[in-house]
Design a protein around this motif. Structure first.
Motif, PDB file in Angstrom:
ATOM      1  N   LYS A 119       7.679  -0.154  -3.303  1.00 28.39           N
ATOM      2  CA  LYS A 119       6.569   0.794  -3.428  1.00 28.39           C
ATOM      3  C   LYS A 119       6.865   1.799  -4.528  1.00 28.39           C
ATOM      4  CE  LYS A 119       4.861   0.621   1.282  1.00 28.39           C
ATOM      5  NZ  LYS A 119       4.514   1.399   2.466  1.00 28.39           N
ATOM      6  N   PRO A 120       5.829   2.439  -5.093  1.00 28.52           N
ATOM      7  CA  PRO A 120       6.079   3.455  -6.116  1.00 28.52           C
ATOM      8  C   PRO A 120       6.907   4.620  -5.568  1.00 28.52           C
ATOM      9  CG  PRO A 120       3.705   3.129  -5.782  1.00 28.52           C
ATOM     10  CD  PRO A 120       4.418   2.215  -4.853  1.00 28.52           C
ATOM     11  N   GLY A 121       7.877   5.079  -6.354  1.00 26.87           N
ATOM     12  CA  GLY A 121       8.735   6.187  -5.927  1.00 26.87           C
ATOM     13  C   GLY A 121      10.068   5.731  -5.371  1.00 26.87           C
ATOM     14  N   ARG A 122      10.234   4.444  -5.156  1.00 27.19           N
ATOM     15  CA  ARG A 122      11.467   3.903  -4.574  1.00 27.19           C
ATOM     16  C   ARG A 122      12.600   3.886  -5.601  1.00 27.19           C
ATOM     17  NH1 ARG A 122      13.496   1.909   0.510  1.00 27.19           N
ATOM     18  NH2 ARG A 122      15.511   1.153  -0.133  1.00 27.19           N
ATOM     19  N   ILE A 123      13.781   4.383  -5.196  1.00 26.56           N
ATOM     20  CA  ILE A 123      14.962   4.288  -6.046  1.00 26.56           C
ATOM     21  C   ILE A 123      15.548   2.896  -5.835  1.00 26.56           C
ATOM     22  CG2 ILE A 123      17.269   5.199  -6.540  1.00 26.56           C
ATOM     23  CD1 ILE A 123      15.295   7.338  -7.148  1.00 26.56           C
ATOM     24  N   MET A 124      15.628   2.099  -6.908  1.00 22.52           N
ATOM     25  CA  MET A 124      16.088   0.716  -6.782  1.00 22.52           C
ATOM     26  C   MET A 124      17.584   0.570  -7.035  1.00 22.52           C
ATOM     27  SD  MET A 124      12.933  -1.288  -8.558  1.00 22.52           S
ATOM     28  CE  MET A 124      13.064  -0.375 -10.076  1.00 22.52           C
ATOM     29  N   HIS A 139       0.830  -1.206   0.000  1.00 23.58           N
ATOM     30  CA  HIS A 139       0.000   0.000   0.000  1.00 23.58           C
ATOM     31  C   HIS A 139       0.860   1.248   0.000  1.00 23.58           C
ATOM     32  CE1 HIS A 139      -3.655  -2.223   0.719  1.00 23.58           C
ATOM     33  NE2 HIS A 139      -3.107  -2.831   1.761  1.00 23.58           N
ATOM     34  N   GLY A 140       0.362   2.301  -0.620  1.00 18.69           N
ATOM     35  CA  GLY A 140       0.957   3.631  -0.510  1.00 18.69           C
ATOM     36  C   GLY A 140       2.235   3.823  -1.309  1.00 18.69           C
ATOM     37  N   LYS A 141       2.811   5.002  -1.137  1.00 18.75           N
ATOM     38  CA  LYS A 141       4.046   5.359  -1.827  1.00 18.75           C
ATOM     39  C   LYS A 141       5.246   5.166  -0.906  1.00 18.75           C
ATOM     40  CE  LYS A 141       2.248   8.666  -5.158  1.00 18.75           C
ATOM     41  NZ  LYS A 141       0.826   8.379  -5.078  1.00 18.75           N
ATOM     42  N   ALA A 142       6.436   5.109  -1.501  1.00 16.59           N
ATOM     43  CA  ALA A 142       7.672   4.930  -0.727  1.00 16.59           C
ATOM     44  C   ALA A 142       7.883   6.135   0.184  1.00 16.59           C
ATOM     45  CB  ALA A 142       8.847   4.776  -1.664  1.00 16.59           C
ATOM     46  N   LYS A 143       8.085   5.870   1.474  1.00 18.70           N
ATOM     47  CA  LYS A 143       8.312   6.996   2.368  1.00 18.70           C
ATOM     48  C   LYS A 143       9.809   7.227   2.588  1.00 18.70           C
ATOM     49  CE  LYS A 143       7.992   5.047   6.998  1.00 18.70           C
ATOM     50  NZ  LYS A 143       7.227   3.918   7.383  1.00 18.70           N
ATOM     51  N   GLY A 144      10.612   6.212   2.328  1.00 18.44           N
ATOM     52  CA  GLY A 144      12.069   6.352   2.403  1.00 18.44           C
ATOM     53  C   GLY A 144      12.672   5.852   1.111  1.00 18.44           C
ATOM     54  N   GLY A 145      13.889   6.262   0.813  1.00 23.21           N
ATOM     55  CA  GLY A 145      14.586   5.782  -0.377  1.00 23.21           C
ATOM     56  C   GLY A 145      14.014   6.303  -1.673  1.00 23.21           C
ATOM     57  N   ALA A 146      13.380   7.480  -1.620  1.00 22.21           N
ATOM     58  CA  ALA A 146      12.766   8.048  -2.828  1.00 22.21           C
ATOM     59  C   ALA A 146      13.652   9.099  -3.493  1.00 22.21           C
ATOM     60  CB  ALA A 146      11.410   8.644  -2.487  1.00 22.21           C
ATOM     61  N   GLU A 147      14.797   9.427  -2.873  1.00 24.51           N
ATOM     62  CA  GLU A 147      15.739  10.389  -3.449  1.00 24.51           C
ATOM     63  C   GLU A 147      17.078   9.708  -3.709  1.00 24.51           C
ATOM     64  OE1 GLU A 147      14.272  11.839  -0.288  1.00 24.51           O
ATOM     65  OE2 GLU A 147      12.643  12.419  -1.623  1.00 24.51           O
ATOM     66  N   LEU A 148      17.844  10.285  -4.625  1.00 30.58           N
ATOM     67  CA  LEU A 148      19.191   9.777  -4.889  1.00 30.58           C
ATOM     68  C   LEU A 148      20.092  10.122  -3.712  1.00 30.58           C
ATOM     69  CD1 LEU A 148      19.559  10.895  -8.616  1.00 30.58           C
ATOM     70  CD2 LEU A 148      19.369   8.558  -7.814  1.00 30.58           C
ATOM     71  N   ASN A 149      20.772   9.115  -3.150  1.00 29.19           N
ATOM     72  CA  ASN A 149      21.656   9.351  -2.010  1.00 29.19           C
ATOM     73  C   ASN A 149      23.124   9.124  -2.331  1.00 29.19           C
ATOM     74  OD1 ASN A 149      19.542   9.977  -0.375  1.00 29.19           O
ATOM     75  ND2 ASN A 149      19.487   8.037   0.707  1.00 29.19           N
ATOM     76  N   PHE A 150      23.413   8.242  -3.268  1.00 29.76           N
ATOM     77  CA  PHE A 150      24.800   7.851  -3.530  1.00 29.76           C
ATOM     78  C   PHE A 150      25.292   8.278  -4.907  1.00 29.76           C
ATOM     79  CE2 PHE A 150      22.821   4.737  -0.684  1.00 29.76           C
ATOM     80  CZ  PHE A 150      23.620   4.898   0.434  1.00 29.76           C
TER      81      PHE A 150
END
Length: 136
Positions: free
Chosen positions: A98-103, A18-29
């Motif tokens: 979840k949608p929005g997650r950077i894989m 359920h829902g959108k990604a609350k963490g890991g949605a931005e580029l960190n590395f």
């Protein structure tokens, strides 16, 4: 193949994503990333196939980060087994995305190489993805 060394419980419920990604949605590395646009379960084999594709395309230049980890066991019962008599044995591991997650994230390669590599990797994954890059 990725899988946890140890888990609290051997078997897990299927659940829903359920829902959108609350963490890991931005580029960190890295400078470039591959973002999930829909919710899906991704197996360890699919993650490994995508990783191999990207590293082959880059000719192992630059750096790749995998931002998802398959920590949910999926169980199956053998073929030709009657209903009942409990849940099947764990067969493989999945990551709930979840949608929005950077894989995946990439750095140290030109944008066109990164874009092509992620296009090839996206073909190995069962979900709709989007190429993202760091601004600034």
């Amino acid at each position: 193949m990725l899988q946890p060394k140890k888990t609290k419980y051997r078997k897990a419920h299927k659940g829903r994503i359920h829902g959108k990604a609350k963490g890991g949605a931005e580029l960190n590395f890295g400078t470039y990333g591959l973002k999930a646009m829909v919710a899906e379960r991704i197996t360890a084999k699919q993650i490994e196939a995508a990783r191999r594709t990207v590293s082959r395309h880059m000719k192992r230049v630059g750096r790749l980060w995998i931002r998802i980890f398959p920590d949910v066991p999926v169980s199956r019962k053998p073929a030709d087994v009657r209903m009942g008599s409990g849940k099947g044995a764990p067969e493989f591991w999945v990551a709930r995305v979840k949608p929005g997650r950077i894989m995946f994230e990439l750095d140290g390669v030109p944008e066109n190489v990164a874009r092509e590599a992620f296009e090839l990797a996206a073909a190995k994954l069962p979900l709709k993805t989007k190429f993202v890059k760091r601004i600034g």
